[in-house]
Design a protein around this motif. Structure first.
Motif, PDB file in Angstrom:
ATOM      1  N   ALA A  24       0.668   5.419 -13.029  1.00 30.55           N
ATOM      2  CA  ALA A  24       2.129   5.356 -13.024  1.00 30.55           C
ATOM      3  C   ALA A  24       2.612   5.201 -14.458  1.00 30.55           C
ATOM      4  N   TYR A  25       3.828   5.609 -14.693  1.00 28.90           N
ATOM      5  CA  TYR A  25       4.442   5.528 -16.004  1.00 28.90           C
ATOM      6  C   TYR A  25       5.726   4.721 -15.870  1.00 28.90           C
ATOM      7  N   VAL A  26       5.812   3.648 -16.636  1.00 27.49           N
ATOM      8  CA  VAL A  26       6.922   2.703 -16.516  1.00 27.49           C
ATOM      9  C   VAL A  26       7.973   2.989 -17.580  1.00 27.49           C
TER      10      VAL A  26
ATOM     11  N   GLU B 272       3.632  -4.512 -10.466  1.00 29.77           N
ATOM     12  CA  GLU B 272       2.192  -4.316 -10.302  1.00 29.77           C
ATOM     13  C   GLU B 272       1.760  -4.523  -8.845  1.00 29.77           C
ATOM     14  N   THR B 273       2.329  -5.510  -8.187  1.00 29.50           N
ATOM     15  CA  THR B 273       2.019  -5.741  -6.770  1.00 29.50           C
ATOM     16  C   THR B 273       2.393  -4.524  -5.934  1.00 29.50           C
ATOM     17  N   VAL B 274       3.579  -3.981  -6.180  1.00 30.23           N
ATOM     18  CA  VAL B 274       4.032  -2.800  -5.435  1.00 30.23           C
ATOM     19  C   VAL B 274       3.154  -1.599  -5.776  1.00 30.23           C
ATOM     20  N   LEU B 275       2.823  -1.413  -7.053  1.00 26.75           N
ATOM     21  CA  LEU B 275       1.964  -0.294  -7.449  1.00 26.75           C
ATOM     22  C   LEU B 275       0.612  -0.371  -6.740  1.00 26.75           C
ATOM     23  N   ARG B 276       0.065  -1.557  -6.661  1.00 19.85           N
ATOM     24  CA  ARG B 276      -1.223  -1.745  -5.983  1.00 19.85           C
ATOM     25  C   ARG B 276      -1.111  -1.310  -4.514  1.00 19.85           C
TER      26      ARG B 276
END
Length: 144
Positions: free
Chosen positions: A73-75, A101-105
């Motif tokens: 992902a790119y923030v 990060e929790t959501v990305l995981r």
């Protein structure tokens, strides 16, 4: 999905980290512009994962991640409302990163890239496990 964290100034109030909605768009654009970040042209430019930090119905920070079929992902569109209090800004920023990060995981993302021009925030992110990829601006990445 809403996340609650304790406010750093008072145990009596909460900072809410939640998904960005269409109603937040104008306030997010204002926050970004005030922090020298070029805002998105339209709400659809925030497609992906966009979170806001809110206190007392005011946007205190935002962060967005572009996701797709990749495991990366790119923030971007990352700013906080505490321009005069760098400690508070960095703490709110780190909470946004941690919640993102929790959501990305949950989305199966294994690595994300983000940039900052704030040296103190960069150092906090490195302590949290980010790795510096470039020196100026500070571009970092972190395994999820």
């Amino acid at each position: 999905m809403n996340f609650f964290i304790r406010d750093y100034r008072s145990c009596r109030s909460n900072l809410v980290i939640r998904p960005c909605t269409a109603d937040d768009y104008d306030n997010v654009c204002k926050l970004l512009s005030e922090n020298g970040v070029i805002p998105p042209k339209e709400m659809s430019d925030l497609a992906g994962i966009c979170l806001v930090a809110e206190k007392d119905k005011e946007i205190q920070g935002c962060i967005w991640a572009l996701t797709g079929q990749s495991t990366q992902a790119y923030v971007g569109y990352f700013a906080t409302n505490y321009r005069t209090d760098s400690l508070k800004a960095n703490r709110v920023g780190m909470e946004l990163v941690k919640h993102l990060e929790t959501v990305l995981r949950l989305y199966g993302i294994k690595r994300y890239f983000f940039g900052t021009v704030n040296k103190e925030f960069k150092e906090m992110a490195i302590k949290y496990g980010a790795v510096e990829a470039y020196k100026n601006p500070y571009i970092l990445w972190k395994e999820v």
